[in-house]
Every structure is written in structure tokens, then in C-alpha cells.
Design an enzyme around this catalytic site. Sequence first.
Site, PDB file in Angstrom:
ATOM      1  N   GLU A  63      42.667  41.786  51.730  1.00  8.20           N
ATOM      2  CA  GLU A  63      43.282  43.114  51.612  1.00  8.20           C
ATOM      3  C   GLU A  63      42.272  44.217  51.927  1.00  8.20           C
ATOM      4  O   GLU A  63      42.660  45.306  52.373  1.00  8.20           O
ATOM      5  CB  GLU A  63      43.851  43.314  50.198  1.00  8.20           C
ATOM      6  CG  GLU A  63      44.972  42.354  49.833  1.00  8.20           C
ATOM      7  CD  GLU A  63      44.468  41.065  49.179  1.00  8.20           C
ATOM      8  OE1 GLU A  63      43.362  40.603  49.510  1.00  8.20           O
ATOM      9  OE2 GLU A  63      45.193  40.529  48.327  1.00  8.20           O
ATOM     10  N   CYS A  94      44.790  40.039  44.083  1.00  5.49           N
ATOM     11  CA  CYS A  94      43.994  40.097  42.855  1.00  5.49           C
ATOM     12  C   CYS A  94      44.030  41.530  42.310  1.00  5.49           C
ATOM     13  O   CYS A  94      44.492  42.469  42.981  1.00  5.49           O
ATOM     14  CB  CYS A  94      42.563  39.646  43.128  1.00  5.49           C
ATOM     15  SG  CYS A  94      41.575  40.845  44.056  1.00  5.49           S
TER      16      CYS A  94
HETATM   17  N1  THU Z   1      41.036  36.431  47.934  1.00 10.74           N
HETATM   18  C1  THU Z   1      41.613  37.344  48.767  1.00 10.74           C
HETATM   19  O1  THU Z   1      41.272  37.426  49.949  1.00 10.74           O
HETATM   20  N2  THU Z   1      42.573  38.143  48.261  1.00 10.74           N
HETATM   21  C2  THU Z   1      43.041  38.109  46.976  1.00 10.74           C
HETATM   22  O2  THU Z   1      43.867  38.934  46.585  1.00 10.74           O
HETATM   23  C3  THU Z   1      42.586  37.039  46.092  1.00 10.74           C
HETATM   24  C4  THU Z   1      41.381  36.294  46.539  1.00 10.74           C
HETATM   25  C5  THU Z   1      39.966  35.572  48.466  1.00 10.74           C
HETATM   26  C6  THU Z   1      38.598  35.967  48.004  1.00 10.74           C
HETATM   27  C7  THU Z   1      37.838  34.656  48.108  1.00 10.74           C
HETATM   28  O3  THU Z   1      37.283  34.549  49.407  1.00 10.74           O
HETATM   29  C8  THU Z   1      38.901  33.583  47.940  1.00 10.74           C
HETATM   30  O4  THU Z   1      40.146  34.245  48.066  1.00 10.74           O
HETATM   31  C9  THU Z   1      38.828  32.873  46.589  1.00 10.74           C
HETATM   32  O5  THU Z   1      38.886  33.779  45.544  1.00 10.74           O
END
Ligand code: THU
Length: 141
Positions: A63, A94
Site C-alpha cells: 500500500e 495492516c
Molecule cells: N504486507 C503488505 O504489503 N501489506 C499489508 O497490509 C500487510 C503486510 C507485507 C509486508 C511484509 O513484506 C509481508 O507482507 C509480511 O508481513
Amino acid sequence: MAIDWPALRAAARAAAEGAYAPYSRLRVGAAGQVHGEGEAGGGRIVVGCNVENASYGLTLCAECGLVSALHASGGGTLAGVCVVAADGAPLVPCGRCRQLLLEAGGPGLLLDSGDGPLELGSLLPAAFGPADLASRRDAGA
Ligand code: THU
């Protein structure tokens, strides 16, 4: 404005293919559609993917890349966002990214989910936003 969910899902899935996630191995792609169909830049789709780092805390979520792409490509307000893993299954953003998306789309921004679109405001109630900052700054607090 109609949100083209199939196009967003396809764009998010394609973006996930470019993710750099050697540590978690969770490749994530995000795609957003900009408000204002028919206006210059309106209706366009912007994407991002997650980028990890050997210093784990520096990881950039998909994001983050999406919001950067939004501004780098002319700005605007996001109407709908889809976040998926490389298998195409939707992910809910997240907490940090909910806050980031709030500034780029407001509480009415629609997020794709397995059960249909969800309003961002329902996932981030009573959020701190730009208005809180401005009112306190103006009050000298
Ligand atoms: N991740 C995202 O790209 N977006 C989110 O909203 C949740 C988590 C990624 C970050 C990290 O590289 C992987 O997912 C594991 O947490």
C-alpha cells in the site's frame, strides 16, 4: 463512479508478481482506482508491491508503493483499493496502511474483501486525520 473490481484484482495480482519478499515470502500487490471518471487522470489504476529489507523494520508494504504511485502519477483521491497475495486471495491492509489509505481516500474508500467491498472507515473507526492536526496547530496546542 463505478469501481472496476475485476480490473483492480487483476492489477493487484500482477503487481504482487513484482514484490520483493525474500524474508516473509508473502508477496503482496495493491491496486487502487482514482476518483473522477472522465476527468483528467480520473478512473486510472495505480499499483504497488511490498519491498522487504534485510533490516526487517524497513519493509515497505504494498500500500505504501500504491500511495507513492498515486502521487507520482498526478495525485487524486482513491475510490477503491484491492490488496491481494500472489495467490490472488484478498488481504485486509495492516493498521499502518489503513491510516495511510485514509489520507489517500478518506473513510469512504472501498476495500475489496472476500465478502464484498468494505468501507475503510469501518476498519479504522475514530481515526486521527488531517483535520485533527490542523485544528491543534491552529489552536497553538
Ligand atoms: N504486507 C503488505 O504489503 N501489506 C499489508 O497490509 C500487510 C503486510 C507485507 C509486508 C511484509 O513484506 C509481508 O507482507 C509480511 O508481513
